[in-house]
Design a protein around this motif. Structure first.
Motif, PDB file in Angstrom:
ATOM      1  N   GLU A 115       0.988  -1.277   0.030  1.00 20.13           N
ATOM      2  CA  GLU A 115      -0.031   0.060   0.133  1.00 20.13           C
ATOM      3  C   GLU A 115       1.015   1.003   0.018  1.00 20.13           C
ATOM      4  OE1 GLU A 115      -2.547   0.458   3.635  1.00 20.13           O
ATOM      5  OE2 GLU A 115      -0.904  -0.267   4.792  1.00 20.13           O
ATOM      6  N   GLN A 116       0.410   2.393  -0.748  1.00 18.37           N
ATOM      7  CA  GLN A 116       1.390   3.415  -0.762  1.00 18.37           C
ATOM      8  C   GLN A 116       1.022   4.224   0.505  1.00 18.37           C
ATOM      9  OE1 GLN A 116       1.262   5.554  -4.419  1.00 18.37           O
ATOM     10  NE2 GLN A 116       2.565   7.384  -3.662  1.00 18.37           N
ATOM     11  N   VAL A 117       1.927   4.621   1.373  1.00 18.78           N
ATOM     12  CA  VAL A 117       1.919   5.315   2.364  1.00 18.78           C
ATOM     13  C   VAL A 117       2.244   6.895   2.272  1.00 18.78           C
ATOM     14  CG1 VAL A 117       1.703   3.303   3.940  1.00 18.78           C
ATOM     15  CG2 VAL A 117       3.950   4.277   3.486  1.00 18.78           C
ATOM     16  N   GLU A 118       2.994   7.053   1.479  1.00 19.41           N
ATOM     17  CA  GLU A 118       3.494   8.444   1.303  1.00 19.41           C
ATOM     18  C   GLU A 118       3.848   8.742  -0.222  1.00 19.41           C
ATOM     19  OE1 GLU A 118       7.048   9.858   3.383  1.00 19.41           O
ATOM     20  OE2 GLU A 118       6.591   8.548   5.167  1.00 19.41           O
ATOM     21  N   LYS A 119       3.406  10.038  -0.752  1.00 17.58           N
ATOM     22  CA  LYS A 119       3.620  10.467  -1.708  1.00 17.58           C
ATOM     23  C   LYS A 119       4.922  11.415  -2.076  1.00 17.58           C
ATOM     24  CE  LYS A 119       0.128  11.757  -4.438  1.00 17.58           C
ATOM     25  NZ  LYS A 119      -1.260  12.384  -4.860  1.00 17.58           N
ATOM     26  N   MET A 120       4.893  12.288  -1.034  1.00 12.12           N
ATOM     27  CA  MET A 120       5.915  13.461  -0.910  1.00 12.12           C
ATOM     28  C   MET A 120       6.780  13.350   0.171  1.00 12.12           C
ATOM     29  SD  MET A 120       5.662  14.797  -4.017  1.00 12.12           S
ATOM     30  CE  MET A 120       6.779  16.355  -3.719  1.00 12.12           C
ATOM     31  N   PRO A 121       7.858  13.428   0.309  1.00 13.25           N
ATOM     32  CA  PRO A 121       8.958  14.013  -0.764  1.00 13.25           C
ATOM     33  C   PRO A 121       9.176  12.722  -1.513  1.00 13.25           C
ATOM     34  CG  PRO A 121      10.141  13.890   1.125  1.00 13.25           C
ATOM     35  CD  PRO A 121       8.640  13.629   1.637  1.00 13.25           C
ATOM     36  N   GLN A 122       9.043  11.333  -1.164  1.00 11.16           N
ATOM     37  CA  GLN A 122       9.317  10.300  -2.068  1.00 11.16           C
ATOM     38  C   GLN A 122       8.100   9.452  -1.796  1.00 11.16           C
ATOM     39  OE1 GLN A 122      12.441   8.498   0.445  1.00 11.16           O
ATOM     40  NE2 GLN A 122      13.812   9.797  -0.454  1.00 11.16           N
ATOM     41  N   PRO A 123       7.925   8.591  -2.881  1.00  6.44           N
ATOM     42  CA  PRO A 123       6.704   7.789  -2.668  1.00  6.44           C
ATOM     43  C   PRO A 123       7.168   6.658  -2.144  1.00  6.44           C
ATOM     44  CG  PRO A 123       6.899   8.529  -5.237  1.00  6.44           C
ATOM     45  CD  PRO A 123       8.263   9.036  -4.486  1.00  6.44           C
ATOM     46  N   LEU A 124       6.403   6.157  -1.013  1.00 12.13           N
ATOM     47  CA  LEU A 124       6.776   5.158  -0.214  1.00 12.13           C
ATOM     48  C   LEU A 124       5.847   4.016  -0.243  1.00 12.13           C
ATOM     49  CD1 LEU A 124       8.645   3.666   2.119  1.00 12.13           C
ATOM     50  CD2 LEU A 124       7.460   5.222   3.692  1.00 12.13           C
ATOM     51  N   LEU A 125       6.151   2.679  -0.557  1.00 11.59           N
ATOM     52  CA  LEU A 125       5.216   1.659  -0.380  1.00 11.59           C
ATOM     53  C   LEU A 125       5.358   0.623   0.884  1.00 11.59           C
ATOM     54  CD1 LEU A 125       5.466   0.172  -4.215  1.00 11.59           C
ATOM     55  CD2 LEU A 125       3.360   1.566  -3.108  1.00 11.59           C
ATOM     56  N   ARG A 126       4.475   0.213   1.537  1.00 11.90           N
ATOM     57  CA  ARG A 126       4.839  -0.427   2.776  1.00 11.90           C
ATOM     58  C   ARG A 126       4.052  -1.895   2.326  1.00 11.90           C
ATOM     59  NH1 ARG A 126       3.883   2.723   7.195  1.00 11.90           N
ATOM     60  NH2 ARG A 126       5.824   3.488   7.228  1.00 11.90           N
ATOM     61  N   HIS A 127       4.679  -2.968   2.830  1.00 10.19           N
ATOM     62  CA  HIS A 127       4.049  -4.379   2.730  1.00 10.19           C
ATOM     63  C   HIS A 127       2.908  -4.251   3.554  1.00 10.19           C
ATOM     64  CE1 HIS A 127       3.667  -8.448   1.991  1.00 10.19           C
ATOM     65  NE2 HIS A 127       4.580  -8.312   0.973  1.00 10.19           N
TER      66      HIS A 127
END
Length: 176
Positions: A115-127
């Motif tokens: 699931e994507q948990v952050e968009k900015m400053p970097q896109p971050l996916l967490r399992h």
């Protein structure tokens, strides 16, 4: 010849002679001055950072990430990378990556497991099932980096120990 030996003997003796220690001059205390104006150049205490001070380094601008890539790459030691990625305005639309390390196994990552948990400053996916497993994406000049953190369960055997980030040329979508 005797003159040469005599000169050498005199020079050696002069080198061993003691010189009187001069008293240190007394410096009068100066009246306190106002603090100097704050300079735009930061003072670095860390010796490593002082070498970066004189370089023309600029921070990477913070802006939404946009990249599209459908690529495969095989390096000189036999590591094969297959990537299908679409990121628009830092929203990850599709992501599928498989990295096979010759002799160590493979690592597989698919957007449906994250699931994507952050968009900015970097896109971050967490399992979704393994909270420690994260996939980060960021810009580095003309390239984009995809890095994998704490995801050994996504890999066969000890393959995660040999997993490096995937680099993608942002304009062409070529990976390496």
């Amino acid at each position: 010849m005797r003159a040469g030996w005599a000169l050498l003997l005199v020079l050696l003796a002069a080198g061993c002679a003691e010189v009187e220690k001069q008293p240190e001059p007394v410096v009068a205390a100066e009246p306190e001055k106002e603090a100097p104006p704050v300079s735009s150049e930061p003072k670095f205490k860390n010796s490593t950072l002082k070498y970066l001070a004189n370089r023309n380094l600029k921070p990477q601008p913070t802006r939404p990430l946009n990249v599209k890539s459908k690529c495969s790459h095989k390096d000189a030691i036999g590591t094969t990378t297959q990537l299908d990625l679409l990121v628009k305005e830092s929203l990850i639309k599709s992501f599928s990556a498989q990295v096979t390390m010759k002799g160590y196994g493979a690592c597989r990552f698919n957007l449906k497991d994250f699931e994507q948990v952050e968009k900015m400053p970097q896109p971050l996916l967490r399992h979704k099932k393994d909270e420690g497993c994260q996939v980060r994406m960021w810009e580095q000049g003309a390239k984009m980096t995809i890095a994998f953190n704490s995801c050994p369960k996504a890999c066969d055997g000890d393959a995660f120990s040999y997993l490096w980030p995937i680099m993608v040329e942002a304009k062409s979508g070529r990976c390496f």
